[in-house]
Design a protein around this motif. Structure first.
Motif, PDB file in Angstrom:
ATOM      1  N   ALA A 202      21.718  -7.047 -34.858  1.00 22.14           N
ATOM      2  CA  ALA A 202      21.871  -7.445 -36.255  1.00 22.14           C
ATOM      3  C   ALA A 202      21.082  -8.712 -36.572  1.00 22.14           C
ATOM      4  O   ALA A 202      20.667  -8.922 -37.724  1.00 22.14           O
ATOM      5  N   ASP A 203      20.843  -9.563 -35.567  1.00 21.13           N
ATOM      6  CA  ASP A 203      20.067 -10.788 -35.794  1.00 21.13           C
ATOM      7  C   ASP A 203      18.669 -10.461 -36.316  1.00 21.13           C
ATOM      8  O   ASP A 203      18.105 -11.196 -37.125  1.00 21.13           O
ATOM      9  N   THR A 204      18.108  -9.355 -35.826  1.00 19.68           N
ATOM     10  CA  THR A 204      16.760  -8.988 -36.270  1.00 19.68           C
ATOM     11  C   THR A 204      16.746  -8.579 -37.736  1.00 19.68           C
ATOM     12  O   THR A 204      15.713  -8.705 -38.405  1.00 19.68           O
TER      13      THR A 204
ATOM     14  N   VAL B 101      24.983 -15.045 -35.320  1.00 22.12           N
ATOM     15  CA  VAL B 101      26.311 -15.102 -35.938  1.00 22.12           C
ATOM     16  C   VAL B 101      27.443 -15.166 -34.913  1.00 22.12           C
ATOM     17  O   VAL B 101      28.616 -15.068 -35.280  1.00 22.12           O
ATOM     18  N   GLU B 102      27.115 -15.344 -33.629  1.00 22.04           N
ATOM     19  CA  GLU B 102      28.138 -15.243 -32.575  1.00 22.04           C
ATOM     20  C   GLU B 102      27.871 -16.269 -31.484  1.00 22.04           C
ATOM     21  O   GLU B 102      26.743 -16.427 -31.018  1.00 22.04           O
ATOM     22  N   ALA B 103      28.921 -16.991 -31.075  1.00 21.17           N
ATOM     23  CA  ALA B 103      28.769 -17.964 -29.998  1.00 21.17           C
ATOM     24  C   ALA B 103      30.144 -18.355 -29.460  1.00 21.17           C
ATOM     25  O   ALA B 103      31.184 -18.042 -30.043  1.00 21.17           O
ATOM     26  N   ALA B 104      30.117 -19.056 -28.330  1.00 20.05           N
ATOM     27  CA  ALA B 104      31.346 -19.559 -27.716  1.00 20.05           C
ATOM     28  C   ALA B 104      31.109 -20.987 -27.246  1.00 20.05           C
ATOM     29  O   ALA B 104      30.003 -21.329 -26.820  1.00 20.05           O
ATOM     30  N   GLY B 105      32.146 -21.803 -27.319  1.00 20.84           N
ATOM     31  CA  GLY B 105      31.996 -23.190 -26.902  1.00 20.84           C
ATOM     32  C   GLY B 105      33.281 -23.966 -27.034  1.00 20.84           C
ATOM     33  O   GLY B 105      34.378 -23.398 -27.032  1.00 20.84           O
TER      34      GLY B 105
ATOM     35  N   ARG C 180      11.672 -10.039 -29.115  1.00 22.26           N
ATOM     36  CA  ARG C 180      10.692  -9.023 -28.737  1.00 22.26           C
ATOM     37  C   ARG C 180      11.279  -8.033 -27.746  1.00 22.26           C
ATOM     38  O   ARG C 180      11.081  -6.820 -27.866  1.00 22.26           O
ATOM     39  N   ASP C 181      12.000  -8.533 -26.765  1.00 16.26           N
ATOM     40  CA  ASP C 181      12.623  -7.654 -25.774  1.00 16.26           C
ATOM     41  C   ASP C 181      13.642  -6.732 -26.431  1.00 16.26           C
ATOM     42  O   ASP C 181      13.724  -5.536 -26.118  1.00 16.26           O
ATOM     43  N   LEU C 182      14.426  -7.287 -27.348  1.00 17.60           N
ATOM     44  CA  LEU C 182      15.474  -6.516 -28.008  1.00 17.60           C
ATOM     45  C   LEU C 182      14.875  -5.374 -28.829  1.00 17.60           C
ATOM     46  O   LEU C 182      15.327  -4.229 -28.738  1.00 17.60           O
ATOM     47  N   GLU C 183      13.842  -5.679 -29.604  1.00 14.91           N
ATOM     48  CA  GLU C 183      13.273  -4.665 -30.492  1.00 14.91           C
ATOM     49  C   GLU C 183      12.436  -3.633 -29.747  1.00 14.91           C
ATOM     50  O   GLU C 183      12.258  -2.519 -30.251  1.00 14.91           O
ATOM     51  N   SER C 184      11.952  -3.975 -28.565  1.00 16.63           N
ATOM     52  CA  SER C 184      11.182  -3.009 -27.781  1.00 16.63           C
ATOM     53  C   SER C 184      12.080  -2.167 -26.880  1.00 16.63           C
ATOM     54  O   SER C 184      11.598  -1.370 -26.082  1.00 16.63           O
TER      55      SER C 184
ATOM     56  N   THR D  49      21.089   0.773 -37.644  1.00 15.09           N
ATOM     57  CA  THR D  49      19.866   1.441 -38.083  1.00 15.09           C
ATOM     58  C   THR D  49      18.670   0.914 -37.288  1.00 15.09           C
ATOM     59  O   THR D  49      17.680   0.439 -37.861  1.00 15.09           O
ATOM     60  N   ALA D  50      18.772   0.983 -35.967  1.00 18.39           N
ATOM     61  CA  ALA D  50      17.720   0.438 -35.111  1.00 18.39           C
ATOM     62  C   ALA D  50      16.360   1.080 -35.374  1.00 18.39           C
ATOM     63  O   ALA D  50      15.320   0.438 -35.201  1.00 18.39           O
ATOM     64  N   SER D  51      16.336   2.350 -35.790  1.00 15.73           N
ATOM     65  CA  SER D  51      15.073   3.035 -36.049  1.00 15.73           C
ATOM     66  C   SER D  51      14.675   2.992 -37.520  1.00 15.73           C
ATOM     67  O   SER D  51      13.657   3.549 -37.906  1.00 15.73           O
ATOM     68  N   GLY D  52      15.499   2.354 -38.341  1.00 14.92           N
ATOM     69  CA  GLY D  52      15.246   2.290 -39.770  1.00 14.92           C
ATOM     70  C   GLY D  52      16.423   2.840 -40.567  1.00 14.92           C
ATOM     71  O   GLY D  52      17.281   3.552 -40.023  1.00 14.92           O
ATOM     72  N   PRO D  53      16.486   2.516 -41.868  1.00 13.22           N
ATOM     73  CA  PRO D  53      17.596   2.984 -42.701  1.00 13.22           C
ATOM     74  C   PRO D  53      17.631   4.503 -42.824  1.00 13.22           C
ATOM     75  O   PRO D  53      16.590   5.165 -42.815  1.00 13.22           O
ATOM     76  N   ILE D  54      18.826   5.035 -42.952  1.00 16.32           N
ATOM     77  CA  ILE D  54      18.987   6.466 -43.203  1.00 16.32           C
ATOM     78  C   ILE D  54      18.492   6.773 -44.613  1.00 16.32           C
ATOM     79  O   ILE D  54      18.886   6.100 -45.569  1.00 16.32           O
TER      80      ILE D  54
END
Length: 326
Positions: free
Chosen positions: A43-45, A62-66, A311-315, A241-246
């Protein structure tokens, strides 16, 4: 000096900037938190590329711990020194940081059984999995689900949770390496969509009946196959929608596919009620703390390497969960 990743325009990973950040004192209803680990989510992308539009410049994540460092007036749900995690949407945007001010309302106190890295790797994915398993459908033992991206962060949690409920899990993956990971986390059957027809294989594996529920986080490229994989009056849950919107479609299509149902849920609507959020988080933490669900952190990055992480996430090079270690 605190550090943060920000963007001043939308676009590819190259728009991300790692820079100094001023962190003041919390105002009413706010806290200051020192992050130990930060979640990296697909979702960050969407924020970065403009799919989810936000005013610019903007933070990322939007997510973290501390650990809570200071609290503002009116904060009663947490105290200084508490170990916490959080996830949200616009109200928590800016998690890619070493320290920040954040509203106190989204915070969830961590039990001692859950470490910071585990929390950052699973709060969004885990709560998403929790509502998918416990709220989206009245599952019965023996039901069949089709799980796209079965080796991803949500996929690995959902497949393990589904097995705890006695469900039959069919997972889709793109490589044999990912197939092995998915099998090890509860998928009884694997479909490699790079060379197999998904809907056809689902029919073969279910004696022609189809799946009760399809969880589709891919979107455009899998939508029709997902519909074709459902049993009569089955449910398609569009969770990404990793490949694009429906693309738009005529609702009569749902009748033609067997009077099937389609829903596009959002995590925010399942954790808006504090009581429901606490119940879902409690069940998640219980499963993880007891070892019934394993959280696989397969990628760790430094915050200054956010560009490479995206880059790693989207590839689709990643499996399981990814985090930034502060």
């Amino acid at each position: 000096m605190a550090k943060a990743v920000r963007m001043y325009e939308t676009g590819g990973p190259e728009v991300l900037r790692y820079e100094d950040a001023e962190v003041g004192d919390p105002g009413p209803g706010q806290i200051r938190i020192r992050h130990v680990a930060v979640g990296l989510n697909y979702a960050d992308t969407y924020f970065r590329n403009g799919t989810y539009p936000v005013p610019l410049p903007a933070g990322m994540g939007v997510e973290a711990a501390g650990v809570v460092q200071a609290v503002g007036d009116g904060v009663a749900n947490v105290a200084v020194g508490d170990r916490v995690t959080y996830t949200g949407f616009l109200n928590t945007l800016g998690a890619y940081s070493t320290e920040r001010i954040v509203p106190a309302a989204p915070l969830i106190r961590l039990p001692e059984t859950i470490g910071f890295e585990t929390a950052a790797a699973m709060t969004m994915r885990g709560l998403t999995s929790a509502y998918l398993m416990r709220r989206i459908h009245a599952f019965r033992k023996g039901d069949t689900i089709l799980l796209h991206a079965a080796a991803g962060g949500v996929g690995l949690i959902v497949s393990q949770w589904a097995r705890l409920l006695g469900l039959n899990v069919i997972g889709t993956v793109s490589t044999e390496e990912k197939a092995e990971i998915a099998r090890a986390h509860g998928c009884q059957h694997i479909i490699n969509y790079s060379h197999e027809d998904v809907a056809q294989r689902v029919r073969e594996l279910t004696d022609g009946v189809g799946a009760n529920v399809v969880f589709d986080s891919v979107g455009k490229s899998t939508f029709m196959a997902s519909l074709d994989s459902l049993k009569r009056r089955g449910l398609l849950v569009c969770v990404g929608t990793a490949s694009g919107p429906i693309p738009p479609f005529d609702p009569v299509l749902l009748a033609m596919k067997g009077s099937v149902y389609v829903t596009r849920p959002a995590l925010a609507d399942y954790i808006a009620d504090p009581g429901e959020k606490a119940e879902l988080a409690g069940e998640l933490f219980d499963h993880v703390g007891a070892g019934r669900i394993r959280i696989e952190i397969n990628q760790r990055y430094a915050l200054e390497d956010a560009l490479q992480a995206h880059r790693d996430l989207e590839s689709r090079k990643t499996t399981g969960s990814s985090i930034f270690v502060i």
